[in-house]
Design an enzyme around this catalytic site. Sequence first.
Site, PDB file in Angstrom:
ATOM      1  N   HIS A 112       0.797  -1.233   0.000  1.00 55.54           N
ATOM      2  CA  HIS A 112       0.000   0.000   0.000  1.00 55.54           C
ATOM      3  C   HIS A 112       0.823   1.274   0.000  1.00 55.54           C
ATOM      4  CE1 HIS A 112      -2.866  -3.030   1.199  1.00 55.54           C
ATOM      5  NE2 HIS A 112      -3.828  -2.218   0.872  1.00 55.54           N
ATOM      6  N   SER A 118       7.747   0.047  -2.038  1.00 55.47           N
ATOM      7  CA  SER A 118       7.969  -1.377  -1.757  1.00 55.47           C
ATOM      8  C   SER A 118       8.124  -2.200  -3.030  1.00 55.47           C
ATOM      9  CB  SER A 118       6.808  -1.934  -0.926  1.00 55.47           C
ATOM     10  OG  SER A 118       5.574  -1.698  -1.578  1.00 55.47           O
ATOM     11  N   GLY A 180       3.432  -5.769   7.901  1.00 56.40           N
ATOM     12  CA  GLY A 180       4.869  -5.460   7.758  1.00 56.40           C
ATOM     13  C   GLY A 180       5.114  -3.978   7.589  1.00 56.40           C
ATOM     14  N   GLY A 181       4.435  -3.353   6.634  1.00 57.66           N
ATOM     15  CA  GLY A 181       4.610  -1.924   6.395  1.00 57.66           C
ATOM     16  C   GLY A 181       3.802  -1.094   7.375  1.00 57.66           C
ATOM     17  N   HIS A 182       2.561  -1.485   7.592  1.00 55.72           N
ATOM     18  CA  HIS A 182       1.628  -0.678   8.390  1.00 55.72           C
ATOM     19  C   HIS A 182       2.123  -0.471   9.827  1.00 55.72           C
ATOM     20  CE1 HIS A 182      -2.133   0.960   9.838  1.00 55.72           C
ATOM     21  NE2 HIS A 182      -2.303  -0.045  10.674  1.00 55.72           N
ATOM     22  N   TYR A 188      -2.299   3.706  12.682  1.00 54.92           N
ATOM     23  CA  TYR A 188      -3.335   4.315  13.515  1.00 54.92           C
ATOM     24  C   TYR A 188      -4.708   3.874  13.009  1.00 54.92           C
ATOM     25  CZ  TYR A 188      -5.662   7.281  10.236  1.00 54.92           C
ATOM     26  OH  TYR A 188      -6.443   7.696   9.194  1.00 54.92           O
ATOM     27  N   ILE A 239      11.203  -7.210   8.528  1.00 58.14           N
ATOM     28  CA  ILE A 239      10.449  -7.709   9.665  1.00 58.14           C
ATOM     29  C   ILE A 239       9.725  -8.979   9.258  1.00 58.14           C
ATOM     30  CG2 ILE A 239       8.484  -7.230  11.185  1.00 58.14           C
ATOM     31  CD1 ILE A 239       9.813  -4.166  10.531  1.00 58.14           C
ATOM     32  N   LEU A 469       4.410   9.319   8.419  1.00 62.70           N
ATOM     33  CA  LEU A 469       5.222   8.410   7.592  1.00 62.70           C
ATOM     34  C   LEU A 469       4.374   7.416   6.799  1.00 62.70           C
ATOM     35  CD1 LEU A 469       8.007   7.290   6.715  1.00 62.70           C
ATOM     36  CD2 LEU A 469       7.855   5.737   8.668  1.00 62.70           C
ATOM     37  N   TYR A 471       1.693   7.855   5.488  1.00 60.17           N
ATOM     38  CA  TYR A 471       1.109   8.534   4.332  1.00 60.17           C
ATOM     39  C   TYR A 471       2.254   9.093   3.478  1.00 60.17           C
ATOM     40  CZ  TYR A 471      -3.474   8.361   6.663  1.00 60.17           C
ATOM     41  OH  TYR A 471      -4.641   7.962   7.252  1.00 60.17           O
TER      42      TYR A 471
HETATM   43  C1  LIG Z   1      -6.382   2.583   1.072  1.00 60.43           C
HETATM   44  C2  LIG Z   1      -5.380   2.840   2.170  1.00 60.43           C
HETATM   45  C3  LIG Z   1      -5.831   3.048   3.467  1.00 60.43           C
HETATM   46  C4  LIG Z   1      -4.928   3.260   4.503  1.00 60.43           C
HETATM   47  N1  LIG Z   1      -5.395   3.422   5.780  1.00 60.43           N
HETATM   48  C5  LIG Z   1      -4.515   3.583   6.803  1.00 60.43           C
HETATM   49  C6  LIG Z   1      -4.954   3.678   8.156  1.00 60.43           C
HETATM   50  O1  LIG Z   1      -6.142   3.604   8.442  1.00 60.43           O
HETATM   51  N2  LIG Z   1      -4.027   3.855   9.114  1.00 60.43           N
HETATM   52  C7  LIG Z   1      -2.694   3.926   8.827  1.00 60.43           C
HETATM   53  O2  LIG Z   1      -1.880   4.065   9.753  1.00 60.43           O
HETATM   54  N3  LIG Z   1      -2.253   3.847   7.565  1.00 60.43           N
HETATM   55  C8  LIG Z   1      -3.124   3.666   6.555  1.00 60.43           C
HETATM   56  N4  LIG Z   1      -2.657   3.551   5.276  1.00 60.43           N
HETATM   57  C9  LIG Z   1      -1.207   3.668   5.031  1.00 60.43           C
HETATM   58  C10 LIG Z   1      -0.495   2.350   5.288  1.00 60.43           C
HETATM   59  O3  LIG Z   1      -0.395   2.126   6.685  1.00 60.43           O
HETATM   60  C11 LIG Z   1       0.905   2.382   4.699  1.00 60.43           C
HETATM   61  O4  LIG Z   1       0.818   2.534   3.305  1.00 60.43           O
HETATM   62  C12 LIG Z   1       1.680   1.124   5.052  1.00 60.43           C
HETATM   63  O5  LIG Z   1       3.037   1.351   4.780  1.00 60.43           O
HETATM   64  C13 LIG Z   1       1.182  -0.068   4.274  1.00 60.43           C
HETATM   65  O6  LIG Z   1       1.842  -1.243   4.619  1.00 60.43           O
HETATM   66  P1  LIG Z   1       1.913  -2.412   3.533  1.00 60.43           P
HETATM   67  O7  LIG Z   1       2.690  -3.524   4.119  1.00 60.43           O
HETATM   68  O8  LIG Z   1       0.553  -2.684   3.007  1.00 60.43           O
HETATM   69  O9  LIG Z   1       2.707  -1.676   2.357  1.00 60.43           O
HETATM   70  P2  LIG Z   1       4.051  -1.972   1.555  1.00 60.43           P
HETATM   71  O10 LIG Z   1       3.925  -1.121   0.345  1.00 60.43           O
HETATM   72  O11 LIG Z   1       4.260  -3.423   1.368  1.00 60.43           O
HETATM   73  O12 LIG Z   1       5.180  -1.416   2.502  1.00 60.43           O
HETATM   74  C14 LIG Z   1       5.257  -0.060   2.891  1.00 60.43           C
HETATM   75  C15 LIG Z   1       6.676   0.279   3.324  1.00 60.43           C
HETATM   76  O13 LIG Z   1       7.101  -0.603   4.357  1.00 60.43           O
HETATM   77  C16 LIG Z   1       8.205  -1.409   3.920  1.00 60.43           C
HETATM   78  N5  LIG Z   1       7.952  -2.774   4.364  1.00 60.43           N
HETATM   79  C17 LIG Z   1       6.887  -3.545   4.045  1.00 60.43           C
HETATM   80  N6  LIG Z   1       6.980  -4.722   4.651  1.00 60.43           N
HETATM   81  C18 LIG Z   1       8.121  -4.716   5.372  1.00 60.43           C
HETATM   82  C19 LIG Z   1       8.751  -5.674   6.215  1.00 60.43           C
HETATM   83  N7  LIG Z   1       8.207  -6.866   6.425  1.00 60.43           N
HETATM   84  N8  LIG Z   1       9.930  -5.348   6.787  1.00 60.43           N
HETATM   85  C20 LIG Z   1      10.488  -4.138   6.563  1.00 60.43           C
HETATM   86  N9  LIG Z   1       9.928  -3.191   5.789  1.00 60.43           N
HETATM   87  C21 LIG Z   1       8.752  -3.477   5.196  1.00 60.43           C
HETATM   88  C22 LIG Z   1       8.187  -1.295   2.421  1.00 60.43           C
HETATM   89  O14 LIG Z   1       9.466  -1.557   1.853  1.00 60.43           O
HETATM   90  C23 LIG Z   1       7.716   0.114   2.218  1.00 60.43           C
HETATM   91  O15 LIG Z   1       8.761   1.017   2.436  1.00 60.43           O
HETATM   92  C24 LIG Z   1      -3.548   3.320   4.230  1.00 60.43           C
HETATM   93  C25 LIG Z   1      -3.102   3.113   2.927  1.00 60.43           C
HETATM   94  C26 LIG Z   1      -4.001   2.878   1.898  1.00 60.43           C
HETATM   95  C27 LIG Z   1      -3.497   2.679   0.490  1.00 60.43           C
END
Ligand SMILES: Cc1cc2nc3c(=O)[nH]c(=O)nc-3n(C[C@H](O)[C@H](O)[C@H](O)COP(=O)(O)OP(=O)(O)OC[C@H]3O[C@@H](n4cnc5c(N)ncnc54)[C@H](O)[C@@H]3O)c2cc1C
Length: 535
Positions: A112, A118, A180-182, A188, A239, A469, A471
């Site tokens: 996301h 990512s 992982g990312g969130h 939050y 992670i 961060l 966002y």
């Molecule tokens: C539709 C939508 C709604 C959202 N709502 C919220 C919300 O309610 N609250 C909130 O706080 N945020 C929200 N977000 C933002 C979201 O928390 C971040 O985009 C978060 O980084 C997503 O994590 P991911 O693993 O899905 O993303 P990814 O794109 O997989 O990772 C995001 C970042 O983290 C790194 N990363 C991922 N996995 C790992 C790992 N295992 N170890 C080390 N680094 C890693 C990636 O390299 C990249 O830099 C929202 C985003 C979207 C698109």
Amino acid sequence: MGASCLHILSVFSIFLVFSVPWAAADLRVDTFLQCLSYREHPSYPISGAIYTPNNSSFSDVLYSYIRNRRFMTSTTPKPLVIVTALHESHVQATVVCAKFHFLELKTRSGGHDYEGQSYVSNNPFVILDLFNLRSITFDDATETAWVQAGATLGELYHAIAEKSKTLAFPAGVCLTLGTGGHFSGGGYGNLMRKYGLSVDNIVDAHLVDVGGRILDRNSMGEDLFWAIRGGGGASFGVILQWKIKLVPIPEVVTYFKVGRTLEEGATDVVHRWIQVAHKLPEELFIRAQPQVVQVGDQKTVNVSFIALFLGSAQELKPLMERDFPELGLKPEDLKETSWIETTLLFADFPSGTPTTVLLNRTRTPIYFKFKSDYVRKNIKKEDLTLIWKKMIELEKVFVQWNPYGKRMSRIPESATPFPHRSGVKFKIQYLVIWFEDGEEASNHYEGLVRSLYDFMTPYVTKSPRESFLNYRDLDIGNTTRCRTYLQARVYGRKYFKDNFRRLVRVKTIVDPGNFFRNQQSIPSIIWYPNEKVKE
Ligand SMILES: Cc1cc2nc3c(=O)[nH]c(=O)nc-3n(C[C@H](O)[C@H](O)[C@H](O)COP(=O)(O)OP(=O)(O)OC[C@H]3O[C@@H](n4cnc5c(N)ncnc54)[C@H](O)[C@@H]3O)c2cc1C
Ligand SMILES: *[C@@H]1O[C@H](CO)[C@@H](O)[C@H](O)[C@H]1NC(C)=O
Ligand SMILES: *[C@@H]1O[C@H](CO)[C@@H](O)[C@H](O)[C@H]1NC(C)=O
Ligand SMILES: *[C@@H]1O[C@H](CO)[C@@H](O)[C@H](O)[C@H]1NC(C)=O
Ligand SMILES: *[C@@H]1O[C@H](CO)[C@@H](O)[C@H](O)[C@H]1NC(C)=O
Ligand SMILES: *[C@@H]1O[C@H](CO)[C@@H](O)[C@H](O)[C@H]1NC(C)=O
């Protein structure tokens, strides 16, 4: 900047690899793949996890976790290899082999990232995709759980609800987010005023470091454990899993969603919301979401108020009458339900949707550009009127205002890297979504959201203008290959305030060679020998 870069390059005699990043990349891919097979654990063969562009499933695997279509075009740089780890040993092998072969590593959990960090890079890169690592294991006695990085929030919420009607976990409202990312970016959601962020409720983690070792809280030490809870995982390692502490919730909670247009007095209601939303009892979270709508042949702003209350409708009614009568809630607006049901309502599923949709990992990608701000002071009614006027002019940009206060204010700024704590009234997210392909559309819509962000300058935090961060927004500063510490400090201060300094210290110790990097990662000081980095 150029000088310090060249200095480093000659020192390491890897000039070619670094100055012409794609040179000999194919050759390095071959040896990278060999390296993976030599490092595989005999019981966990890695071949089934490797996708090169030769593989007919390569594009499907690449695209299935891209959520932003801006990074899904034919000109978007593509990875040389995708490793869809099936076992922790595959993560270890990928880290070690990518590092040795000078391939950049992009770790993806839920995909996301707002700016595609990512799964996109301008340098030759490999994606380490963790979607297969998604087990969730509970320990009933301690009300904790180990959650693998590839698990989605929907899967986590579903698993918790299967266990208990009176436990939950504070995290985001979007159900397909990867933990992982969130979590590593803070995390939050609507339990924040009572329980803080996800990171405030994480008690242990397993991480693969730059040397390919698996560390837990004890072996990584408190500094690194601090850094990955809000500093972004991508700067420090991969992670594998988090240990989370579940939180108690009542069996019956109350939800409402009501709207007020400008003609229905939205300005007064929002003005009052700004005074009280962060002071309300911690069991109550009311998000305000102003959006331009068409009523008849006139454009106006409609503000939705979307709320979760950890208690019954009967308890909420007098509370609203006392603290926020301006909203004018009617008894029929209040819906008593379960926490798990509210996770669906907040994600805009209609009432009565079966909870099995929490397990759906598919999310249709859209074009979007989002930005964030923090508000620490009141906004006058006249100024609200100006903001509405600007929004009506831009039409397509909408905003979400999330109240802080209570538990968020009680946690010190330095307790985790996430610094937006005491004194924050609310956070703004600016959103624009579009459906047309092409750069022209992209420039147009991104321009709209930037225009509202610029307009808001007088009303939000300054020096630094704080950003969230999770966002991620490359507009607020970013670095390229020869990044400098001073460049990184620009976005670093906005995301982390004074915590940036400690993050740099941790980074310099655990990953001095800056292997784990992206356009907004934490810099390692040893890469900037000519810069004044003392603060
Ligand atoms: C539709 C939508 C709604 C959202 N709502 C919220 C919300 O309610 N609250 C909130 O706080 N945020 C929200 N977000 C933002 C979201 O928390 C971040 O985009 C978060 O980084 C997503 O994590 P991911 O693993 O899905 O993303 P990814 O794109 O997989 O990772 C995001 C970042 O983290 C790194 N990363 C991922 N996995 C790992 C790992 N295992 N170890 C080390 N680094 C890693 C990636 O390299 C990249 O830099 C929202 C985003 C979207 C698109
Ligand atoms: C693609 O990769 C998968 C998993 O590694 C493998 O099972 C499949 O045989 C590969 N297909 C091709 C055409 O190489
Ligand atoms: C892809 O296929 C081509 C031709 O079949 C082959 O030469 C090349 O080595 C393959 N690459 C990888 C990474 O498997
Ligand atoms: C305003 O928002 C509310 C709540 O989201 C919604 O029910 C209502 O239909 C909206 N009104 C208009 C005019 O769009
Ligand atoms: C899962 O979600 C996607 C995207 O919203 C949707 O197209 C699909 O129908 C859903 N699948 C199921 C089984 O609900
Ligand atoms: C990178 O940051 C600079 C300012 O530091 C900005 O002008 C530029 O637009 C940003 N790049 C991207 C891709 O957003």
